[in-house]
Design a protein around this motif. Structure first.
Motif, short mmCIF file in Angstrom:
data_model
loop_
_atom_site.label_atom_id
_atom_site.label_comp_id
_atom_site.label_asym_id
_atom_site.label_seq_id
_atom_site.Cartn_x
_atom_site.Cartn_y
_atom_site.Cartn_z
N ASP A 79 0.83 -1.22 0.00
CA ASP A 79 0.00 0.00 0.00
C ASP A 79 0.86 1.26 0.00
OD1 ASP A 79 -2.25 -1.56 -0.01
OD2 ASP A 79 -2.63 -1.40 2.14
N GLN A 80 1.94 1.25 0.78
CA GLN A 80 2.80 2.43 0.84
C GLN A 80 3.53 2.66 -0.49
OE1 GLN A 80 2.68 0.08 3.16
NE2 GLN A 80 2.00 1.16 5.00
N GLU A 82 2.44 2.17 -3.37
CA GLU A 82 1.54 2.73 -4.37
C GLU A 82 1.58 4.26 -4.37
OE1 GLU A 82 -2.37 1.25 -3.83
OE2 GLU A 82 -1.89 -0.80 -4.47
N PHE A 83 2.07 4.83 -3.27
CA PHE A 83 2.16 6.28 -3.15
C PHE A 83 3.59 6.65 -2.77
CE2 PHE A 83 -2.11 4.88 -1.99
CZ PHE A 83 -2.89 5.62 -2.87
N PRO A 84 4.52 6.53 -3.70
CA PRO A 84 5.94 6.71 -3.40
C PRO A 84 6.29 8.09 -2.86
CG PRO A 84 5.56 6.64 -5.77
CD PRO A 84 4.28 6.23 -5.13
N LYS A 85 5.64 9.14 -3.33
CA LYS A 85 5.97 10.49 -2.86
C LYS A 85 5.65 10.66 -1.38
CE LYS A 85 5.55 12.88 -7.30
NZ LYS A 85 4.89 13.98 -8.05
N GLN A 86 4.59 10.01 -0.93
CA GLN A 86 4.20 10.12 0.47
C GLN A 86 5.00 9.17 1.38
OE1 GLN A 86 2.16 9.93 -2.06
NE2 GLN A 86 0.51 11.46 -1.89
N ASN A 87 5.67 8.20 0.79
CA ASN A 87 6.38 7.19 1.58
C ASN A 87 7.80 6.98 1.06
OD1 ASN A 87 4.00 6.04 3.31
ND2 ASN A 87 3.23 6.06 1.21
#
Length: 220
Positions: A79-80, A82-87
């Motif tokens: 899940d993380q 999928e959102f590389p910029k946030q994680n």
């Protein structure tokens, strides 16, 4: 997982470490997913019979039962990722930070090892090792128990192109520390007494059935 606004908030199990002297929190680790099963074993501390054959009261207990807990926790970075910029940390290291956090529960810090080495080189090494943080296993607000980790294994099941683990299972074996282990005055001893008090109160809520349910009209 439902997004219905009226759905109850999921309480997570986890591990807390605290200073055994000041009771200050050091770390709080929440399991990413609550395990589907948790096994507990209670070893009864009965009074042993005397070697000379003297009769000993078989109903007496030497102390609280020795409780051990085993569980398997799953970690997944999908899940993380999928959102590389946030994680960004997950993108760079995968699950390594989460796994390392758990591994440090059973390892001394680098600073402790260097300090011990300096003391040894100066002939001043203490005979008693430095005390580790008090570890608590939290499984709902009525089950907060001091524990020692006795078994710990990690199975890494999937990796990113840089060989960072992105899916893993962690198996934990825990030994509940009771007052026989750490005493009543120790913060962990007080927490064990609170745990036992909650258990006693819960036991009093369970209803007792008529003896006829067991097929008896009375006791012999």
């Amino acid at each position: 997982m439902t997004t219905f606004p009226g759905s109850p908030r999921l309480v997570k199990g986890g591990i807390v470490t605290m200073d055994p002297d000041t009771t200050a929190l050091r770390s709080v680790i929440a399991l990413q997913y609550n395990p589907d099963t948790l096994s507990r074993t209670l070893q009864i501390q009965a009074v042993q019979g005397a070697q000379d054959g003297t009769r000993v009261d078989a109903l007496r207990l030497r102390g609280p039962a020795v409780e051990t807990i085993k569980l398997e926790a799953e970690l997944d970075a999908t899940d993380q990722l999928e959102f590389p910029k946030q994680n960004p940390i997950t993108v760079k290291f995968g699950l390594q930070p989460q796994l390392a956090q758990l591994e440090m529960l059973v390892n001394p810090t680098v600073e402790t090892l260097l300090s011990d080495d300096n003391l040894a080189n100066n002939g001043q090494l203490e005979i008693i090792p430095l005390e580790q943080p008090l570890t608590l296993f939290v499984w709902s607000k009525t089950r907060v128990v001091p524990v020692r980790i006795t078994d710990f294994s990690i199975t890494e099941e999937a990796f990113d192109p840089n060989l960072n683990p992105i899916r893993a299972k962690v198996s934990l074996g825990l030994r509940v520390l009771n007052i026989d282990d750490i005493g009543l005055a120790h913060p962990g001893g007080r927490m064990f007494m609170s745990y036992l008090t909650n258990k006693q109160q819960l036991a009093s809520m369970a209803s007792s059935v008529a003896i006829s349910v067991l097929g008896l009209g009375g006791l012999p």
